[in-house]
Motif scaffolding. Sequence first.
Motif, PDB file in Angstrom:
ATOM      1  N   LEU A   4       0.863  -1.177   0.000  1.00 37.90           N
ATOM      2  CA  LEU A   4       0.000   0.000   0.000  1.00 37.90           C
ATOM      3  C   LEU A   4       0.894   1.219   0.000  1.00 37.90           C
ATOM      4  O   LEU A   4       1.783   1.340   0.840  1.00 37.90           O
ATOM      5  CB  LEU A   4      -0.897   0.017   1.238  1.00 37.90           C
ATOM      6  N   VAL A  31      -1.049  -1.183  -4.432  1.00 40.26           N
ATOM      7  CA  VAL A  31      -2.188  -0.283  -4.459  1.00 40.26           C
ATOM      8  C   VAL A  31      -1.670   1.099  -4.100  1.00 40.26           C
ATOM      9  O   VAL A  31      -1.065   1.284  -3.038  1.00 40.26           O
ATOM     10  CB  VAL A  31      -3.269  -0.720  -3.447  1.00 40.26           C
ATOM     11  N   VAL A  49      -8.790   1.814  -0.113  1.00 37.35           N
ATOM     12  CA  VAL A  49      -7.615   1.152   0.456  1.00 37.35           C
ATOM     13  C   VAL A  49      -8.042   0.169   1.542  1.00 37.35           C
ATOM     14  O   VAL A  49      -7.578  -0.979   1.583  1.00 37.35           O
ATOM     15  CB  VAL A  49      -6.618   2.181   1.022  1.00 37.35           C
ATOM     16  N   ILE A  52      -9.693  -3.043  -0.010  1.00 37.91           N
ATOM     17  CA  ILE A  52      -8.736  -3.915  -0.695  1.00 37.91           C
ATOM     18  C   ILE A  52      -7.838  -4.632   0.316  1.00 37.91           C
ATOM     19  O   ILE A  52      -7.634  -5.846   0.229  1.00 37.91           O
ATOM     20  CB  ILE A  52      -7.906  -3.116  -1.714  1.00 37.91           C
ATOM     21  N   PRO A  63      -5.748  -7.756  -5.515  1.00 40.90           N
ATOM     22  CA  PRO A  63      -6.245  -6.842  -6.535  1.00 40.90           C
ATOM     23  C   PRO A  63      -5.422  -7.000  -7.813  1.00 40.90           C
ATOM     24  O   PRO A  63      -4.466  -7.787  -7.863  1.00 40.90           O
ATOM     25  CB  PRO A  63      -6.037  -5.462  -5.909  1.00 40.90           C
ATOM     26  N   HIS A  67      -3.086  -1.168  -8.877  1.00 40.71           N
ATOM     27  CA  HIS A  67      -4.419  -0.632  -8.622  1.00 40.71           C
ATOM     28  C   HIS A  67      -4.286   0.754  -7.999  1.00 40.71           C
ATOM     29  O   HIS A  67      -3.424   0.975  -7.156  1.00 40.71           O
ATOM     30  CB  HIS A  67      -5.186  -1.560  -7.678  1.00 40.71           C
ATOM     31  N   THR A  68      -5.152   1.674  -8.404  1.00 35.50           N
ATOM     32  CA  THR A  68      -5.120   3.031  -7.869  1.00 35.50           C
ATOM     33  C   THR A  68      -6.431   3.350  -7.175  1.00 35.50           C
ATOM     34  O   THR A  68      -7.504   3.089  -7.710  1.00 35.50           O
ATOM     35  CB  THR A  68      -4.889   4.057  -8.996  1.00 35.50           C
ATOM     36  N   CYS A  69      -6.329   3.918  -5.983  1.00 31.25           N
ATOM     37  CA  CYS A  69      -7.496   4.395  -5.243  1.00 31.25           C
ATOM     38  C   CYS A  69      -7.498   5.927  -5.270  1.00 31.25           C
ATOM     39  O   CYS A  69      -6.455   6.549  -5.042  1.00 31.25           O
ATOM     40  CB  CYS A  69      -7.443   3.926  -3.800  1.00 31.25           C
TER      41      CYS A  69
END
Length: 71
Positions: A4, A31, A49, A52, A63, A67-69
């Motif tokens: 993360l 992420v 976040v 996930i 994921p 991956h982008t939040c």
Amino acid sequence: MLILQNLRDPATPLAGAQELRKAFGSRARMVTADQGGHLAYLFLNNQCVHAIATNFLVNGDRPSPEHTCEA
């Protein structure tokens, strides 16, 4: 492995997280969250976040590789 990474993390820059992700290859997922600060999971109010990471920890679901939040 789940990484993360906040996009504007003053302690661990994005480039370092990208290198870590690359080093672990297909075994890792990263992420990124469009936010600042050093902590991402449970410390900032980013439901993307949280969902996930919790899903990964509880169910082992990974994921997409990158991956982008949103903020």
